[in-house]
Design a protein around this motif. Structure first.
Motif, mmCIF file in Angstrom:
data_model
loop_
_atom_site.group_PDB
_atom_site.id
_atom_site.type_symbol
_atom_site.label_atom_id
_atom_site.label_comp_id
_atom_site.label_asym_id
_atom_site.label_seq_id
_atom_site.Cartn_x
_atom_site.Cartn_y
_atom_site.Cartn_z
ATOM 1 N N GLU A 33 11.708 -7.732 10.401
ATOM 2 C CA GLU A 33 12.632 -7.064 9.556
ATOM 3 C C GLU A 33 13.977 -7.712 9.332
ATOM 4 N N ASN A 53 16.767 -1.187 6.432
ATOM 5 C CA ASN A 53 15.437 -1.353 6.542
ATOM 6 C C ASN A 53 14.801 -0.908 7.902
ATOM 7 N N ARG A 137 2.038 -2.198 8.225
ATOM 8 C CA ARG A 137 3.363 -2.442 7.470
ATOM 9 C C ARG A 137 3.589 -3.982 6.933
ATOM 10 N N ARG A 138 3.234 -4.802 7.932
ATOM 11 C CA ARG A 138 3.449 -6.248 7.620
ATOM 12 C C ARG A 138 2.308 -7.059 8.184
ATOM 13 N N ARG A 143 4.945 -10.436 4.733
ATOM 14 C CA ARG A 143 5.404 -9.380 3.735
ATOM 15 C C ARG A 143 4.424 -8.468 3.374
ATOM 16 N N ARG A 145 1.558 -5.613 2.961
ATOM 17 C CA ARG A 145 1.216 -4.222 3.363
ATOM 18 C C ARG A 145 -0.130 -3.562 2.929
ATOM 19 N N SER A 165 2.597 -6.671 -1.697
ATOM 20 C CA SER A 165 3.682 -7.232 -1.151
ATOM 21 C C SER A 165 4.889 -6.564 -1.586
ATOM 22 N N ARG A 168 11.213 -6.169 0.212
ATOM 23 C CA ARG A 168 11.641 -6.098 1.707
ATOM 24 C C ARG A 168 13.355 -6.318 1.462
ATOM 25 N N ASP A 172 15.012 -10.422 -2.725
ATOM 26 C CA ASP A 172 13.491 -10.532 -3.253
ATOM 27 C C ASP A 172 13.444 -10.864 -4.597
#
Length: 241
Positions: A33, A53, A137-138, A143, A145, A165, A168, A172
């Motif tokens: 993260e 985050n 989550r990852r 990235r 999900r 994706s 994040r 991005d």
């Protein structure tokens, strides 16, 4: 850090047992993260966004960052304090002489991986259902999900899949997300308080969203997205009056 620190455990040994039952978040969950890397110029905006985050994951009571000198080099240190992430559910209600209930368990930090796992059982007037769900989550440190859920119904079944994706960081440039749901179950029609007809329903629903950033910087962004959905269903009466 554990859910409860040493001073709290010293005052209540039961909290030490809670720490023992809790899987501490793995270091790689925090690292993936972090929006800055060794060798980058120190950017306070990226540090602040990293902390937002981490807090938004729902895994931590708190997340902090500070800077220090180590061997004449500037180091940014990120510390996280785990939260209790296991929840039990038990609900019940009585309406018109009919009792319905549900129970379940959800873990937001499965084995310390930051992934979500849940099991639920529900008993309604028309059907009972047992549902299992998992969310990564990852996926594999990327990235991406992923989500899968399956419900075994007393009169059919339901499957939900999701892959995407998501955004994040403010900087991005693109995001993509989609999902699909298949379902087969019975639909009951009531008249005058009594069941009149029963239909078997088969349905499929799919949706996707794609977005891009026209402007993307750690200090702000401007994004535009496109969303679409597909619906398909088939129902047939299987029981008459």
């Amino acid at each position: 850090h554990d859910v409860f620190d040493s001073s709290e455990v010293a005052g209540n040994p039961g909290l030490g047992l809670a720490n023992a039952l809790h899987f501490r978040t793995r270091a790689e969950v925090v690292r993936r993260e972090i929006l800055f890397r060794a060798g980058n110029p120190l950017d306070s905006a990226r540090v602040a966004e990293t902390l937002r985050n981490l807090r938004r994951l729902g895994l931590f009571r708190n997340a902090l960052a500070d800077t220090l000198r180590l061997n004449d080099r500037l180091v940014t240190r990120v510390q996280t304090y785990d939260a209790w992430t296991t929840s039990l559910e038990l609900n019940g209600r009585s309406t018109g002489g009919t009792f319905t209930w549900s129970t379940g368990i959800t873990e937001l930090n499965f084995l310390g991986t930051g992934d979500i796992a849940s099991l639920r059982y529900r008993k309604d007037v028309d059907r009972s259902s047992f549902t299992g769900q998992g969310i990564m989550r990852r996926m594999f440190g990327t990235r991406v999900r992923g989500q899968i859920a399956y419900s075994d119904l007393s009169d059919g079944h339901q499957t939900v899949l999701g892959l995407g994706s998501p955004w994040r960081a403010f900087s991005d440039r693109n995001a993509l997300d989609g999902g699909a749901e298949w379902e087969r179950r019975l639909v009951y029609q009531y008249r005058g308080g009594f069941r009149a007809q029963t239909y078997q329903s088969r349905s499929f629903r799919g949706a996707a969203i794609a977005a891009t950033a026209l402007h993307a910087e750690p200090s702000g962004f401007l994004r535009v997205g496109f969303w679409g959905m597909f619906l398909g269903s088939l129902a047939g009466m299987i029981v008459g009056w």
